[in-house]
Write a protein that holds these residues in place. Structure first.
Motif, PDB file in Angstrom:
ATOM      1  N   ILE A  61       0.851  -1.184   0.000  1.00  0.00           N
ATOM      2  CA  ILE A  61       0.000   0.000   0.000  1.00  0.00           C
ATOM      3  C   ILE A  61       0.892   1.242   0.000  1.00  0.00           C
ATOM      4  CG2 ILE A  61      -1.707   1.333   1.298  1.00  0.00           C
ATOM      5  CD1 ILE A  61      -2.702  -1.385   2.445  1.00  0.00           C
ATOM      6  N   VAL A  62       0.638   2.100  -0.969  1.00  0.00           N
ATOM      7  CA  VAL A  62       1.385   3.347  -1.095  1.00  0.00           C
ATOM      8  C   VAL A  62       0.381   4.486  -1.052  1.00  0.00           C
ATOM      9  CG1 VAL A  62       2.938   4.699  -2.547  1.00  0.00           C
ATOM     10  CG2 VAL A  62       3.150   2.206  -2.491  1.00  0.00           C
ATOM     11  N   GLN A  63       0.639   5.462  -0.194  1.00  0.00           N
ATOM     12  CA  GLN A  63      -0.225   6.638  -0.089  1.00  0.00           C
ATOM     13  C   GLN A  63       0.328   7.738  -0.997  1.00  0.00           C
ATOM     14  OE1 GLN A  63      -3.083   6.494   1.527  1.00  0.00           O
ATOM     15  NE2 GLN A  63      -2.697   4.469   2.397  1.00  0.00           N
ATOM     16  N   GLY A  64      -0.001   8.953  -0.700  1.00  0.00           N
ATOM     17  CA  GLY A  64       0.479  10.078  -1.509  1.00  0.00           C
ATOM     18  C   GLY A  64      -0.164  10.091  -2.880  1.00  0.00           C
ATOM     19  N   ALA A  65       0.597  10.448  -3.872  1.00  0.00           N
ATOM     20  CA  ALA A  65       0.056  10.567  -5.227  1.00  0.00           C
ATOM     21  C   ALA A  65      -0.330   9.216  -5.827  1.00  0.00           C
ATOM     22  CB  ALA A  65       1.077  11.256  -6.128  1.00  0.00           C
ATOM     23  N   PHE A  66       0.245   8.132  -5.322  1.00  0.00           N
ATOM     24  CA  PHE A  66      -0.003   6.809  -5.908  1.00  0.00           C
ATOM     25  C   PHE A  66      -1.329   6.208  -5.426  1.00  0.00           C
ATOM     26  CE2 PHE A  66       1.919   2.424  -6.857  1.00  0.00           C
ATOM     27  CZ  PHE A  66       1.771   2.586  -8.222  1.00  0.00           C
ATOM     28  N   GLN A  67      -1.606   6.235  -4.119  1.00  0.00           N
ATOM     29  CA  GLN A  67      -2.863   5.743  -3.534  1.00  0.00           C
ATOM     30  C   GLN A  67      -3.260   4.372  -4.082  1.00  0.00           C
ATOM     31  OE1 GLN A  67      -2.842   8.120  -0.994  1.00  0.00           O
ATOM     32  NE2 GLN A  67      -5.016   7.772  -1.042  1.00  0.00           N
ATOM     33  N   SER A  68      -2.371   3.381  -3.948  1.00  0.00           N
ATOM     34  CA  SER A  68      -2.654   2.082  -4.553  1.00  0.00           C
ATOM     35  C   SER A  68      -2.155   0.944  -3.683  1.00  0.00           C
ATOM     36  CB  SER A  68      -2.015   1.992  -5.931  1.00  0.00           C
ATOM     37  OG  SER A  68      -0.622   1.885  -5.799  1.00  0.00           O
ATOM     38  N   GLY A  69      -2.512  -0.265  -4.094  1.00  0.00           N
ATOM     39  CA  GLY A  69      -2.061  -1.463  -3.421  1.00  0.00           C
ATOM     40  C   GLY A  69      -2.188  -2.659  -4.347  1.00  0.00           C
ATOM     41  N   ALA A  70      -1.539  -3.762  -3.960  1.00  0.00           N
ATOM     42  CA  ALA A  70      -1.555  -5.005  -4.749  1.00  0.00           C
ATOM     43  C   ALA A  70      -2.323  -6.068  -3.983  1.00  0.00           C
ATOM     44  CB  ALA A  70      -0.123  -5.468  -5.007  1.00  0.00           C
ATOM     45  N   LEU A  71      -3.279  -6.677  -4.645  1.00  0.00           N
ATOM     46  CA  LEU A  71      -4.128  -7.685  -4.019  1.00  0.00           C
ATOM     47  C   LEU A  71      -3.575  -9.095  -4.182  1.00  0.00           C
ATOM     48  CD1 LEU A  71      -7.624  -6.470  -5.239  1.00  0.00           C
ATOM     49  CD2 LEU A  71      -6.845  -6.531  -2.875  1.00  0.00           C
ATOM     50  N   GLY A  72      -3.756  -9.885  -3.148  1.00  0.00           N
ATOM     51  CA  GLY A  72      -3.520 -11.323  -3.201  1.00  0.00           C
ATOM     52  C   GLY A  72      -4.692 -11.990  -2.497  1.00  0.00           C
ATOM     53  N   TYR A  73      -5.080 -13.186  -2.942  1.00  0.00           N
ATOM     54  CA  TYR A  73      -6.251 -13.818  -2.341  1.00  0.00           C
ATOM     55  C   TYR A  73      -6.235 -15.324  -2.537  1.00  0.00           C
ATOM     56  CZ  TYR A  73      -7.748 -12.948  -7.184  1.00  0.00           C
ATOM     57  OH  TYR A  73      -7.810 -12.852  -8.551  1.00  0.00           O
ATOM     58  N   GLY A  74      -7.056 -15.979  -1.751  1.00  0.00           N
ATOM     59  CA  GLY A  74      -7.230 -17.412  -1.884  1.00  0.00           C
ATOM     60  C   GLY A  74      -8.492 -17.865  -1.179  1.00  0.00           C
ATOM     61  N   ALA A  75      -9.190 -18.797  -1.788  1.00  0.00           N
ATOM     62  CA  ALA A  75     -10.351 -19.439  -1.155  1.00  0.00           C
ATOM     63  C   ALA A  75      -9.871 -20.717  -0.496  1.00  0.00           C
ATOM     64  CB  ALA A  75     -11.419 -19.766  -2.198  1.00  0.00           C
ATOM     65  N   PHE A  76     -10.527 -21.123   0.562  1.00  0.00           N
ATOM     66  CA  PHE A  76     -10.244 -22.425   1.141  1.00  0.00           C
ATOM     67  C   PHE A  76     -11.144 -23.457   0.461  1.00  0.00           C
ATOM     68  CE2 PHE A  76      -8.667 -19.884   4.872  1.00  0.00           C
ATOM     69  CZ  PHE A  76      -7.336 -20.154   4.604  1.00  0.00           C
ATOM     70  N   ALA A  77     -10.678 -24.697   0.412  1.00  0.00           N
ATOM     71  CA  ALA A  77     -11.323 -25.750  -0.378  1.00  0.00           C
ATOM     72  C   ALA A  77     -12.808 -25.897  -0.053  1.00  0.00           C
ATOM     73  CB  ALA A  77     -10.587 -27.071  -0.192  1.00  0.00           C
ATOM     74  N   HIS A  78     -13.175 -25.848   1.214  1.00  0.00           N
ATOM     75  CA  HIS A  78     -14.582 -26.053   1.584  1.00  0.00           C
ATOM     76  C   HIS A  78     -15.497 -24.946   1.065  1.00  0.00           C
ATOM     77  CE1 HIS A  78     -13.652 -23.125   4.703  1.00  0.00           C
ATOM     78  NE2 HIS A  78     -14.946 -23.038   4.955  1.00  0.00           N
ATOM     79  N   ALA A  79     -14.929 -23.797   0.718  1.00  0.00           N
ATOM     80  CA  ALA A  79     -15.716 -22.658   0.261  1.00  0.00           C
ATOM     81  C   ALA A  79     -15.545 -22.363  -1.224  1.00  0.00           C
ATOM     82  CB  ALA A  79     -15.337 -21.422   1.072  1.00  0.00           C
TER      83      ALA A  79
END
Length: 182
Positions: free
Chosen positions: A88-106
């Motif tokens: 997460i970068v604030q200032g003029a960039f105001q952005s972030g990189a997402l990572g995710y994962g579901a668990f098998a039961h869901a």
């Protein structure tokens, strides 16, 4: 009549999102061990108490990260997956990189789609970010389908972007900005 206070940062009909806590270690690591076949070779969430403590600690204490647990309402709030905003970068960039994962039961139940929409809304709302990016290995078709379904656009290809499972891996870059949200 006052409304009851929600335990979630944001919620939809089927899921709620909340921040990681140290007390989630047992459930999270059990779900991670049950889901190795689903996750590998794409990601390797912590599957021991010590690994979880280090992982959750970074998400809880580092201001350049935000971690969200996907809680399934039909499972009494049980953890169905996770979505993290890293770098997460604030200032003029105001952005972030997402990572995710579901668990098998869901997995395959549409919970991650709803949760990703909630996290994007939370990032563009209370977190005041402007742009989110997802980096996905090209063969990870489920992750690409989720990014596409949530309105992310393909912006490019990055060879040898991330070191995963012992090798530098190519990734597609998917992104969304606050203006792209309906």
């Amino acid at each position: 009549m006052p409304h009851p206070v929600s335990r979630y940062l944001a919620e939809g009909p089927r899921v709620g999102i909340r921040h990681f806590s140290y007390k989630d270690a047992a459930e999270f690591t059990t779900r991670a061990r049950e889901s190795k076949g689903l996750h590998q070779p794409w990601l390797f969430p912590p599957d021991s108490a010590a690994a979880y403590a280090a992982y959750a600690g970074r998400l809880i204490e580092d201001p350049t990260k935000a971690g969200f647990l996907v809680c399934a309402k039909d499972d009494h709030g049980g953890i169905g997956g996770f979505i993290n905003i890293n770098n997460i970068v604030q200032g003029a960039f105001q952005s972030g990189a997402l990572g995710y994962g579901a668990f098998a039961h869901a997995a395959g139940r549409g919970l991650m789609r709803q949760a990703l929409d909630l996290v994007v809304g939370y990032a563009f709302g209370p977190m005041r970010l402007h742009r989110l990016e997802i980096n996905v290995q090209p063969a990870n078709t489920a992750s690409i389908a989720l990014a596409r379904a949530c309105g992310f656009r393909l912006e490019g290809f990055s060879p040898d972007l991330l070191f995963i499972d012992g090798a530098w891996r190519d990734h597609e870059r998917w992104a969304i900005t606050a203006e792209m949200r309906p």
